[in-house]
Design an enzyme around this catalytic site. Structure first.
Site, PDB file in Angstrom:
ATOM      1  N   LYS A  22       0.857  -1.208   0.000  1.00  0.00           N
ATOM      2  CA  LYS A  22       0.000   0.000   0.000  1.00  0.00           C
ATOM      3  C   LYS A  22       0.883   1.245   0.000  1.00  0.00           C
ATOM      4  CE  LYS A  22      -1.639   1.632   4.020  1.00  0.00           C
ATOM      5  NZ  LYS A  22      -1.396   3.067   4.273  1.00  0.00           N
ATOM      6  N   ASN A  23       1.907   1.256   0.859  1.00  0.00           N
ATOM      7  CA  ASN A  23       2.701   2.471   1.048  1.00  0.00           C
ATOM      8  C   ASN A  23       3.730   2.715  -0.041  1.00  0.00           C
ATOM      9  OD1 ASN A  23       1.135   2.926   3.246  1.00  0.00           O
ATOM     10  ND2 ASN A  23       2.672   2.356   4.763  1.00  0.00           N
ATOM     11  N   ARG A  92      -4.467   9.587   4.241  1.00  0.00           N
ATOM     12  CA  ARG A  92      -3.353  10.513   4.471  1.00  0.00           C
ATOM     13  C   ARG A  92      -2.588  10.739   3.172  1.00  0.00           C
ATOM     14  NH1 ARG A  92      -0.455  13.948   8.135  1.00  0.00           N
ATOM     15  NH2 ARG A  92       1.745  13.781   7.611  1.00  0.00           N
ATOM     16  N   CYS A 116      -5.519   7.343   9.095  1.00  0.00           N
ATOM     17  CA  CYS A 116      -5.507   6.806  10.458  1.00  0.00           C
ATOM     18  C   CYS A 116      -5.220   7.922  11.469  1.00  0.00           C
ATOM     19  CB  CYS A 116      -4.438   5.731  10.594  1.00  0.00           C
ATOM     20  SG  CYS A 116      -4.825   4.229   9.699  1.00  0.00           S
ATOM     21  N   ARG A 121      -0.401  14.425  13.315  1.00  0.00           N
ATOM     22  CA  ARG A 121      -0.025  14.172  11.905  1.00  0.00           C
ATOM     23  C   ARG A 121      -0.063  15.467  11.081  1.00  0.00           C
ATOM     24  NH1 ARG A 121      -2.017   8.557   9.454  1.00  0.00           N
ATOM     25  NH2 ARG A 121       0.056   8.651   8.526  1.00  0.00           N
ATOM     26  N   PRO A 122       0.705  16.472  11.483  1.00  0.00           N
ATOM     27  CA  PRO A 122       0.738  17.718  10.701  1.00  0.00           C
ATOM     28  C   PRO A 122       1.390  17.497   9.329  1.00  0.00           C
ATOM     29  CG  PRO A 122       2.459  17.725  12.367  1.00  0.00           C
ATOM     30  CD  PRO A 122       1.639  16.492  12.611  1.00  0.00           C
ATOM     31  N   ASP A 124       3.361  20.174   8.156  1.00  0.00           N
ATOM     32  CA  ASP A 124       4.212  21.377   8.123  1.00  0.00           C
ATOM     33  C   ASP A 124       5.515  21.157   7.361  1.00  0.00           C
ATOM     34  OD1 ASP A 124       4.710  19.583  10.299  1.00  0.00           O
ATOM     35  OD2 ASP A 124       6.093  21.049  11.136  1.00  0.00           O
ATOM     36  N   LEU A 125       6.074  19.951   7.433  1.00  0.00           N
ATOM     37  CA  LEU A 125       7.348  19.709   6.729  1.00  0.00           C
ATOM     38  C   LEU A 125       7.134  19.665   5.211  1.00  0.00           C
ATOM     39  CD1 LEU A 125       8.963  17.031   9.081  1.00  0.00           C
ATOM     40  CD2 LEU A 125       9.078  19.538   9.188  1.00  0.00           C
ATOM     41  N   ASP A 303       4.583   0.728  11.956  1.00  0.00           N
ATOM     42  CA  ASP A 303       3.391   0.032  11.459  1.00  0.00           C
ATOM     43  C   ASP A 303       3.339  -1.423  11.907  1.00  0.00           C
ATOM     44  OD1 ASP A 303       3.296   1.753   8.229  1.00  0.00           O
ATOM     45  OD2 ASP A 303       2.867   2.393  10.263  1.00  0.00           O
ATOM     46  N   ARG A 395      -8.636  -0.849   4.196  1.00  0.00           N
ATOM     47  CA  ARG A 395      -7.843   0.208   3.550  1.00  0.00           C
ATOM     48  C   ARG A 395      -6.478  -0.316   3.143  1.00  0.00           C
ATOM     49  NH1 ARG A 395      -6.581   4.862   6.971  1.00  0.00           N
ATOM     50  NH2 ARG A 395      -5.384   5.317   5.089  1.00  0.00           N
TER      51      ARG A 395
HETATM   52  C1  EPZ Z   1       3.867   7.077   6.288  1.00  0.00           C
HETATM   53  O1  EPZ Z   1       3.030   8.042   6.901  1.00  0.00           O
HETATM   54  C2  EPZ Z   1       3.036   5.813   6.176  1.00  0.00           C
HETATM   55  N1  EPZ Z   1       1.875   6.058   5.314  1.00  0.00           N
HETATM   56  C3  EPZ Z   1       2.584   5.382   7.561  1.00  0.00           C
HETATM   57  O2  EPZ Z   1       1.885   4.153   7.416  1.00  0.00           O
HETATM   58  C4  EPZ Z   1       3.813   5.140   8.427  1.00  0.00           C
HETATM   59  O3  EPZ Z   1       3.400   4.825   9.737  1.00  0.00           O
HETATM   60  C5  EPZ Z   1       4.683   6.413   8.454  1.00  0.00           C
HETATM   61  O4  EPZ Z   1       5.019   6.805   7.104  1.00  0.00           O
HETATM   62  C6  EPZ Z   1       5.975   6.216   9.232  1.00  0.00           C
HETATM   63  O5  EPZ Z   1       6.710   5.181   8.655  1.00  0.00           O
HETATM   64  C7  EPZ Z   1       2.030   5.996   3.974  1.00  0.00           C
HETATM   65  O6  EPZ Z   1       3.114   5.776   3.456  1.00  0.00           O
HETATM   66  C8  EPZ Z   1       0.794   6.210   3.137  1.00  0.00           C
HETATM   67  P1  EPZ Z   1       5.758  10.542   8.411  1.00  0.00           P
HETATM   68  P2  EPZ Z   1       3.488   9.602   6.959  1.00  0.00           P
HETATM   69  O7  EPZ Z   1       5.570  11.788   7.642  1.00  0.00           O
HETATM   70  O8  EPZ Z   1       4.140   9.978   5.698  1.00  0.00           O
HETATM   71  C9  EPZ Z   1       5.561  13.734  11.863  1.00  0.00           C
HETATM   72  C10 EPZ Z   1       0.089   2.689   7.651  1.00  0.00           C
HETATM   73  O9  EPZ Z   1      -0.348   2.102   8.654  1.00  0.00           O
HETATM   74  N2  EPZ Z   1       5.407  14.714  10.782  1.00  0.00           N
HETATM   75  O10 EPZ Z   1       7.017   9.773   8.242  1.00  0.00           O
HETATM   76  O11 EPZ Z   1       2.317  10.394   7.405  1.00  0.00           O
HETATM   77  C11 EPZ Z   1       4.325  12.851  12.000  1.00  0.00           C
HETATM   78  O12 EPZ Z   1       3.340  13.489  12.782  1.00  0.00           O
HETATM   79  C12 EPZ Z   1       0.473   4.144   7.747  1.00  0.00           C
HETATM   80  O13 EPZ Z   1       0.273   2.151   6.529  1.00  0.00           O
HETATM   81  C13 EPZ Z   1       5.419  16.070  11.106  1.00  0.00           C
HETATM   82  O14 EPZ Z   1       5.561  16.466  12.264  1.00  0.00           O
HETATM   83  O15 EPZ Z   1       4.557   9.534   8.134  1.00  0.00           O
HETATM   84  C14 EPZ Z   1       4.873  11.620  12.649  1.00  0.00           C
HETATM   85  O16 EPZ Z   1       4.960  11.842  14.028  1.00  0.00           O
HETATM   86  C15 EPZ Z   1       0.170   4.724   9.114  1.00  0.00           C
HETATM   87  N3  EPZ Z   1       5.271  16.975  10.098  1.00  0.00           N
HETATM   88  C16 EPZ Z   1       6.290  11.507  12.069  1.00  0.00           C
HETATM   89  O17 EPZ Z   1       6.597  12.799  11.538  1.00  0.00           O
HETATM   90  C17 EPZ Z   1       5.102  16.585   8.790  1.00  0.00           C
HETATM   91  O18 EPZ Z   1       4.976  17.467   7.911  1.00  0.00           O
HETATM   92  C18 EPZ Z   1       6.417  10.490  10.946  1.00  0.00           C
HETATM   93  O19 EPZ Z   1       5.507  10.879   9.948  1.00  0.00           O
HETATM   94  C19 EPZ Z   1       5.082  15.209   8.500  1.00  0.00           C
HETATM   95  C20 EPZ Z   1       5.246  14.284   9.502  1.00  0.00           C
END
Ligand code: EPZ
Length: 415
Positions: A22-23, A92, A116, A121-122, A124-125, A303, A395
């Site tokens: 999926k990812n 997301r 989810c 889950r901001p 901002d980055l 995950d 999903r």
């Molecule tokens: C991806 O989510 C995956 N989703 C998630 O899988 C996975 O848990 C996550 O990466 C971490 O490996 C998909 O690929 C579709 P992140 P993503 O940006 O991109 C913070 C599943 O179950 N953050 O790496 O949203 C955020 O809040 C899903 O398949 C900011 O602060 O994850 C989190 O604490 C769930 N600002 C951390 O970084 C931002 O702009 C990691 O988030 C972005 C993220």
């Protein structure tokens, strides 16, 4: 929403083939928009998030055909750059269309994504990187308006290796003048798969791991690409095999993408063997495997935390989970306790004291991986269980009931 009816206590046995991840599929689908060409994604999982991504592409004017695991996208006909809230709130990964829309059209109208609930889950980055590349982005409540007179190359150093921000910035950079240098990029295998696809389309992406250089403005073609096998699907079925003391073989699997999870399962007493591209797990006795701390790749994947917690709930001994990626990712704990699990969760820690036996219960899934954890625990429990809100599970897990049934599980979907 459908309900899963499970009669637990049967060890899982047999062999199953994993689906495309999926990812990996979701950023790949967003990437087709950036190419503006005809692309074919093979082994694309038949899950609701992929259906949602295809709906976004169709809304934008792309021609999309889904048939037998193949998704064909002709992005040449894309003609608009707005995504309605009802499509954005489904997942997301909808936010991953922001970068390609800016690269392609210089404008985008969308809203904050759904998905989810694991904490704030901001994004901002994502927005900070795009602004550095020359995008003007305003956030009005849930609504995002973005425009640019042309994205330009620069250096973006991510304060944390965000998977989504890395993917969005790579896709935006395809349309910039100059080169984006991305520091502290996420290194998950799904990002590597995205880069392989983009290079096949002609993209100039150099570097490996956490330092990437993407040269924009290169004309892109389409490509035919097979989606990377799903390492989280693997972790889920391995955890179910361990929890039920079974013997399960996975095919279409990439063990090298699962090393942290396999290390935990081996320390927990499972016998793992790799042969001819297959990965087999046998388990007759399960014990606590020491603290499990989630981390960015190649640490223990967040995950896999919930699925492994379900297995550790019936292991001998105490396991401490430390969830370092999301601030609210223990929402499956109350339902596991309803099955008789001994778990105490506070802030980023959950202490799991294994019990000899769980008992059936009625529960409700709260998110994708948490829902899978409930299924795993119910399969290990004595008696019958019912799990509601299985839409969360649909999903991200293709043919979940069918695959578990093939392994001998007594599970049915009640419509
Ligand atoms: C991806 O989510 C995956 N989703 C998630 O899988 C996975 O848990 C996550 O990466 C971490 O490996 C998909 O690929 C579709 P992140 P993503 O940006 O991109 C913070 C599943 O179950 N953050 O790496 O949203 C955020 O809040 C899903 O398949 C900011 O602060 O994850 C989190 O604490 C769930 N600002 C951390 O970084 C931002 O702009 C990691 O988030 C972005 C993220």
């Amino acid at each position: 929403m459908d309900i899963f009816c499970i009669r637990g206590g049967t060890p899982l046995h047999g062999r199953i083939a994993l689906h495309g991840a999926k990812n990996a599929a979701l950023p790949l689908l967003a990437a087709t928009l950036a190419t503006g060409a005809r692309c074919e994604l093979l082994d694309c999982p038949d899950i609701s998030d992929v259906t949602a991504a295809c709906a976004i592409l169709r809304h934008l004017g792309c021609a999309v055909e889904q048939h037998g695991g193949i998704v064909a996208v002709d992005a040449g006909s894309a003609c608009r750059s707005d995504i309605p809230a009802e499509l954005m709130r489904k997942m997301r990964a909808a936010v991953l269309f922001l970068g390609p829309l800016l690269a392609r059209f210089g404008t985008a109208e969308l809203s904050l994504p759904g998905g989810c609930v694991l904490g704030a889950r901001p994004i901002d980055l994502h927005l900070r990187g795009l602004r550095r590349m020359g995008a003007e982005i305003t956030l009005d409540g849930e609504h995002i308006s973005a425009r640019t007179d042309g994205l330009h190359g620069c250096t973006v150093a991510l304060p944390l290796p965000s998977v989504g921000a890395t993917e969005n910035l790579i896709l935006a950079a395809l349309g910039c003048r100059g080169t984006l240098t991305l520091c502290n990029a996420a290194r998950e295998p799904e990002i590597g798969d995205l880069i392989i696809f983009l290079r096949a389309c002609g993209a100039d992406i150099r570097g490996e791991g956490s330092l990437l250089r993407i040269r924009g403005g290169v004309p892109l073609t389409g490509a035919r690409h097979t989606v990377l096998p799903d390492r989280m699907e693997a972790a889920t079925y391995l955890a179910a095999a361990a929890a039920t003391r079974g013997d399960v073989t996975l095919t279409n699997v990439r063990p090298e993408h699962l090393t942290a999870v396999l290390a935990v399962l081996e320390r927990a007493g499972c016998t793992l063997t790799q042969q001819n591209g297959m990965l087999r797990l046998r388990c007759s006795r399960l014990r606590a495997a020491g603290p499990i701390r989630t981390a960015p790749y190649d640490g223990f994947p967040t995950d896999a935390q919930a699925p492994l917690m379900a297995a550790m709930a019936v292991a001998e001994g105490v396991t401490v989970f430390e969830e370092n990626l999301f601030e609210d990712r223990f929402r499956h704990v109350p339902a596991l306790r309803a099955l008789g699990a001994h778990i105490h969760a506070a802030r980023r820690y959950a202490v799991v004291t294994g019990v000899r036996e769980l008992h059936g219960a009625s529960m409700t899934a709260t998110d994708l991986r948490g829902g899978a954890a409930l299924v795993i625990a119910a399969l290990a429990a004595r008696g019958r269980s019912r799990i509601a809100d299985t839409g969360h599970i649909d999903r991200g897990y293709a043919c979940f009931v069918q695959m578990l049934t093939e392994l001998g599980a007594q599970i049915e979907r009640e419509m």
